[in-house]
Design an enzyme around this catalytic site. Structure first.
Site, short mmCIF file in Angstrom:
data_model
loop_
_atom_site.label_atom_id
_atom_site.label_comp_id
_atom_site.label_asym_id
_atom_site.label_seq_id
_atom_site.Cartn_x
_atom_site.Cartn_y
_atom_site.Cartn_z
N ASP A 172 0.85 -1.09 -0.19
CA ASP A 172 0.09 -0.01 -0.08
C ASP A 172 0.82 1.29 0.28
O ASP A 172 2.10 1.13 0.35
CB ASP A 172 -0.96 0.01 1.14
CG ASP A 172 -2.24 0.95 0.83
OD1 ASP A 172 -3.30 0.66 1.54
OD2 ASP A 172 -2.14 1.70 0.04
C1 GLC Z 1 -4.28 4.37 0.16
C2 GLC Z 1 -5.02 3.31 0.51
C3 GLC Z 1 -5.36 2.26 -0.49
C4 GLC Z 1 -5.34 2.82 -2.00
C5 GLC Z 1 -3.90 3.14 -2.35
C6 GLC Z 1 -3.44 4.11 -3.58
O1 GLC Z 1 -3.46 4.62 1.01
O2 GLC Z 1 -4.99 2.62 1.59
O3 GLC Z 1 -6.67 1.41 -0.36
O4 GLC Z 1 -5.69 1.85 -3.13
O5 GLC Z 1 -3.50 4.18 -1.16
O6 GLC Z 1 -4.51 5.16 -3.71
#
Ligand code: GLC
Length: 742
Positions: free
Chosen positions: A263
């Site tokens: 993430d």
């Molecule tokens: C965010 C979220 C995740 C998302 C990613 C990209 O922090 O936790 O769900 O897909 O970043 O935007």
């Protein structure tokens, strides 16, 4: 490309070129004229990394993506295309209900259609991978991200996980209008302690496997191309560096062989977690855990080459990761068609087309949950109706994860009401009544938006005007709700009531009028005690998306009957949280009807039961469900092993005066087992639409799968003993019959 060509390509790559494939950069770095800036250099990013990063996120638009890909391939020595990823969560330009609302539809097949639509709209804008579905099970309404989940039940969540993956991906990712899906957030992210986002997760192994794991398994089984790591620790180790979780559970047990992406900045966060001393160790632990793509930190790009050269990490681990990335690009057909479905003309004709709007509207109508109705809905024709509240004209009804949509695309309640009643209809009036939040309350969130400020004087004037309008009306529709940025990421709330400025409006309007219907916009279950105490009707509409206003007016006027059922319990008070229907009985179960003694598992000040339970929802008609009939009183383990089933049957009758749809739900209880079992577990449901007086039979086949669980010995199987079968219209049903398994 054929597999052997991919392998040859991999062999041609230098160590640095392999590592660049494992880097994902934010889209901002590729925007027109973007140049390496100070902060980028501070994080060790170089021009070469920019030119050769394997993927990018949060860029969209056919023209933009085509230009970036063409420029990128000029510098890519091996012709490996850039991969474009984006959060397409509940629609792209045509936004449909948030996932929690989709859970309320009890209609995974419709969610599959929605995902197909989203894939089509996003694909023509050049997007190739979506960071969806989020399949985290949720029980805590304080957590802002419950809006992205389909709820508290593992069986229901698993059906949706599969449906969404299949909807995005279809049978072949190289086909037009397909997106690679990414199941997230692995794992257990939905259970943050105290409901506080990014907080520690404390789950027993059994709870993790029984409740949280099934939906990830369903997404993997459906062929999800990617999985994303979660921010939280699992058994004390942050998921992104958690080798037992990733290589053990995800890859070996669940059989996932696709791309694992971290993430956002989660790799860097291994340091503040207190798991890694520095970026070098973070690179090592993440690669050992099997993370293939580093989202935005640059840690792999700066650390891996040295680690390999020092012999601290096998280059074979990199080859494994890079091959999975190349395979994903190949499955999408990017080597032959680097921009895949990007098509500026199709963007204009496909996105927000009538067909897509109609699908979004249908989903919104199916997702609404009628929580209370003392006869004032549907609205009677010819009556004076005052529409009052901040959501009468608020177009921000897409939910927190809908950056690509524009509020201007949304149909508000007022617009839909004017279409239905006539814009000049003297019987119908519209009044803001109150701002969404108290004047001057700054709100910054995902969109870093600060609410347009309403002065105290305007607030007072709006309130007085609304009260006067209510007095003159035959019925009042109060459109209230959370601000869309009060839910979603980094939006945990300890107080889950409506903003006080809106509660004041409700109280003052209800002081002068008895016929008030509340239409409630929210991304989470709220504490609705004061709302339910005053309003005669409450319709939960969640964050309904582009066609929200149209769907709401269609239901309010009775053109469509409400049919939604709660996918997540609405707590009586935040003090109950986490509250969920599929709990264990405890040694001192408390049932207010039976005993009032103090020494039971109970509160002194509030009931144990939520205000509204899982599976609950009213319609404009009523249904009668007959007692449960079982075709046998017992069944043998051997018969179950052989695939035999027993059948539970009820007859369902529409006992009201209008047609309606009911969701008949099947729950099971294993009365005594080698580990305690939940008091109820959803194991099936069927939606039936009946005309007044019409009756039908609903049958459920109950077999080994429905009766199996992970026993104390660790095997997944059925244990002999007594089972209770419940069939009803929500999780509190006591309409039951029992059978023995011997
Ligand atoms: C965010 C979220 C995740 C998302 C990613 C990209 O922090 O936790 O769900 O897909 O970043 O935007």
């Amino acid at each position: 490309m054929k597999q052997e060509q991919l392998l040859e390509l991999l062999q041609e790559l230098s160590l640095e070129e392999k590592i660049h494939q494992m880097l994902q950069l934010p889209g901002a770095y590729y925007e027109e004229g973007a140049k390496l800036t100070g902060p980028m250099q501070e994080s060790g990013l170089t021009e070469e990394m920019l030119q050769q990063a394997g993927s990018v996120l949060s860029i969209y638009g056919a023209k933009e993506i085509t230009a970036i890909q063409e420029e990128y391939l000029k510098h890519q020595p091996h012709g490996i295309p850039l991969l474009f990823m984006l959060d397409v969560i509940n629609g792209y330009r045509t936004v449909y209900p948030i996932p929690l609302a989709q859970g309320a539809m009890f209609d995974p097949a419709l969610s599959k259609e929605l995902a197909q639509m989203a894939a089509k709209e996003a694909a023509v804008s050049g997007v190739q991978v979506t960071f969806s579905p989020m399949v985290d099970l949720v029980r805590d309404a304080r957590w802002g991200r419950v809006m992205e989940s389909t709820g508290e039940d593992p069986y229901l969540n698993s059906l949706y996980a599969r449906a969404m993956v299949e909807g995005y991906q279809g049978e072949d990712l190289a086909e037009p209008y397909r997106l690679a899906a990414c199941v997230k957030h692995f794992a257990g992210y939905g259970a943050p302690t105290a409901g506080r986002d990014y907080n520690t997760v404390e789950l027993s192994e059994r709870t993790f496997r029984e409740y949280y794991l099934p939906a990830y398994q369903a997404g993997v089984d459906a062929g999800a191309a990617m999985v994303m790591t979660s921010f939280n620790t699992v058994n004390g180790i942050p998921a992104t560096g958690n080798r037992p979780l990733m290589r053990g559970v995800l890859r070996e047990e669940l059989g996932f062989d696709g791309v694992l992406i971290s993430d956002w900045a989660a790799m860097q966060e291994l340091i503040p977690h207190g798991y890694c001393a520095d970026r070098r160790e973070a690179a090592l632990r993440s690669l050992e855990a099997g993370v293939d793509i580093d989202m935005t930190t640059g840690i792999y790009s700066q650390q891996l080459a040295e680690l390999v050269r020092e012999g601290k990490v096998e280059e074979a681990l990199l080859d494994e990761a890079v091959l999975r990335i190349l395979e994903l690009k190949n499955k999408l057909g990017l080597f032959e068609h680097p921009t895949k479905d990007a098509d500026a003309e199709a963007e204009k004709t496909l996105q927000l087309c009538d067909e897509h709007r109609a699908l979004a509207r249908k989903a919104a109508e199916e997702s609404f949950v009628l929580l209370k109705n003392e006869g004032i809905l549907p609205l009677e024709p010819g009556k004076k109706v005052a529409f009052i509240g901040p959501y009468v004209e608020n177009p921000e009804i897409h939910g927190a994860w809908s950056f690509m949509a524009s509020a201007e695309d949304a149909v508000t309640i007022k617009q839909a009401a004017q279409n239905w009643f006539g814009a000049e209809n003297p019987l119908i009036s519209y009044h803001p009544g109150a701002p969404v939040l108290e004047p001057g309350s700054p709100l910054s969130g995902l969109g870093s938006q600060v609410l347009p400020q309403v002065t105290q004087e305007e607030t007072e004037r709006w309130l007085s005007e609304a009260v006067e309008a209510a007095k003159a009306a035959d019925v009042v529709v109060l459109a209230l709700g959370e601000h869309r940025l009060q839910t979603g990421e980094a939006a945990s709330r300890a107080d889950i009531t409506l903003p006080e400025v809106q509660m004041r409006l409700l109280e003052r309007v209800c002081d002068v009028h008895s016929k008030v219907a509340v239409v409630l916009f929210s991304g989470r279950p709220l504490d609705l005690r004061r709302v339910v105490a005053r309003a005669e009707a409450v319709l939960e509409v969640w964050m309904p998306g582009t066609e929200g206003g149209s769907a709401i007016v269609n239901v309010l006027t009775g053109q469509v009957s409400p049919q939604g059922k709660l996918p997540m319990s609405f707590p009586y008070a935040v003090g109950q949280v986490p509250v969920h229907y599929n709990e264990y009985a405890t040694g001192r179960p408390y049932s207010p009807e039976v005993e009032a003694d103090r020494f039971r598992s109970r509160y002194l000040d509030i009931p144990n039961a939520p205000l509204f339970p899982f599976g609950f929802g009213l319609g404009y008609t009523t249904f009668a469900v007959s007692p449960v009939m079982l075709d046998v009183e017992s069944i043998s383990l051997a018969a179950l092993e052989a695939g035999e089933t027993l059948t539970a049957r009820v007859s369902v009758t529409n006992t009201g005066r209008v047609a309606g749809t009911e969701t008949v739900q099947l729950y099971l209880r294993d009365v005594a087992a080698s580990v305690v079992r939940p008091v109820k577990e959803l194991k099936g449901f069927e939606k039936v639409t009946l005309q007044p007086g019409e009756c039908t039979t609903v049958s459920f086949a109950i077999g080994k799968d429905a009766l199996s669980f992970e026993t104390a010995g660790g095997q997944r199987r059925v244990e002999p003993g007594r089972f209770v079968v419940f069939v009803g219209t929500d999780s509190t049903t006591e309409n039951a019959a029992a059978f023995d398994c011997r």
